[in-house]
Write an enzyme that holds these catalytic residues in place. Sequence first.
Site, short mmCIF file in Angstrom:
data_model
loop_
_atom_site.label_atom_id
_atom_site.label_comp_id
_atom_site.label_asym_id
_atom_site.label_seq_id
_atom_site.Cartn_x
_atom_site.Cartn_y
_atom_site.Cartn_z
CG ASP A 12 -2.04 -1.06 1.09
OD1 ASP A 12 -2.39 -1.43 -0.04
OD2 ASP A 12 -2.48 -1.54 2.15
CE LYS A 15 3.64 -2.86 -5.18
NZ LYS A 15 3.06 -2.71 -3.83
CB THR A 16 -1.58 0.27 -8.44
OG1 THR A 16 -1.21 -1.08 -8.14
CG2 THR A 16 -2.52 0.28 -9.62
CE LYS A 37 -0.01 -6.30 -8.32
NZ LYS A 37 0.73 -5.41 -7.40
CB SER A 41 -2.75 -12.00 -3.28
OG SER A 41 -2.03 -10.94 -2.69
CD GLU A 116 1.55 -2.37 -9.18
OE1 GLU A 116 0.96 -2.73 -8.15
OE2 GLU A 116 1.03 -1.63 -10.04
N GLY A 117 5.55 -4.99 -9.13
CA GLY A 117 5.70 -6.09 -8.19
C GLY A 117 4.52 -6.18 -7.24
N GLY A 119 3.77 -5.88 -2.95
CA GLY A 119 4.38 -5.55 -1.68
C GLY A 119 5.70 -4.84 -1.86
N PRO A 213 0.42 14.19 -3.77
CG PRO A 213 -1.25 15.63 -4.52
CD PRO A 213 0.02 14.94 -4.96
#
Length: 237
Positions: A12, A15-16, A37, A41, A116-117, A119, A213
């Site tokens: 959280d 990343k996305t 991706k 999960s 994108e990884g 975590g 922001p």
Amino acid sequence: MPAYFVTGTDTDAGKTLVASGLLALARRRGHTTLGLKPVASGCDATPRGLLNIDALTLGEQSTPEVPYEVLNPYAYAPAIAPHLAAWRAGDVPTLDDLVAATADPLAWQRDLTLVEGAGGWRVPLNDHEDLAGLARRLELPVILVVGLKLGCLNHAILSAEAIRADGLQLAGWVGNLIEPGLSFDEAGDAALYRDNLETLTRRLSAPNLGILPHLAGESPAARAEAAADHLRLPGSD
């Protein structure tokens, strides 16, 4: 612009949001884009099968469009660590599996491709491999997303050290405000905000690609467009 691997200082971290924002910015400039991706999960059961909101968000910013299975070849329902979700599903991928799944999309050589990884950098993939190994195997430069909150200086510095220890280039970092009103909120304490960012800039020794922001409360597509306003593309002046 080559392909990049996007990792975060933690789950959280954003990343996305950052990846979709960078893809949206590239699309504004007329570039072809692709967001992947490989492992996700926390997927929802739908008539189309398991779908992940992060993968769908990257897909919205991928031009030309690609099938969902290309974006997210390994999808799991439980919102838990990917290797545990995979183990429960009886479908545990290896790095060889992920390299094979991403080989064709990477060969398309779109103007900007982001992988994108899940975590942070050292999140396990299975009992003996971690997801950082995918970036190593693909030899991708890394974009680090720093969740701006108390404690992130340590997380960011350790993540950068690990990325470089693995022999990869830290191509840039993006700060994403997680907790408004605390030490990384410019509106709350402008001097402390500047000091914290100066520490990150100095210690990470990599280009800052933007500071986001707090952008909660909008649709994923709207958030991506809003994020693009605060970002610059890797490798740009």
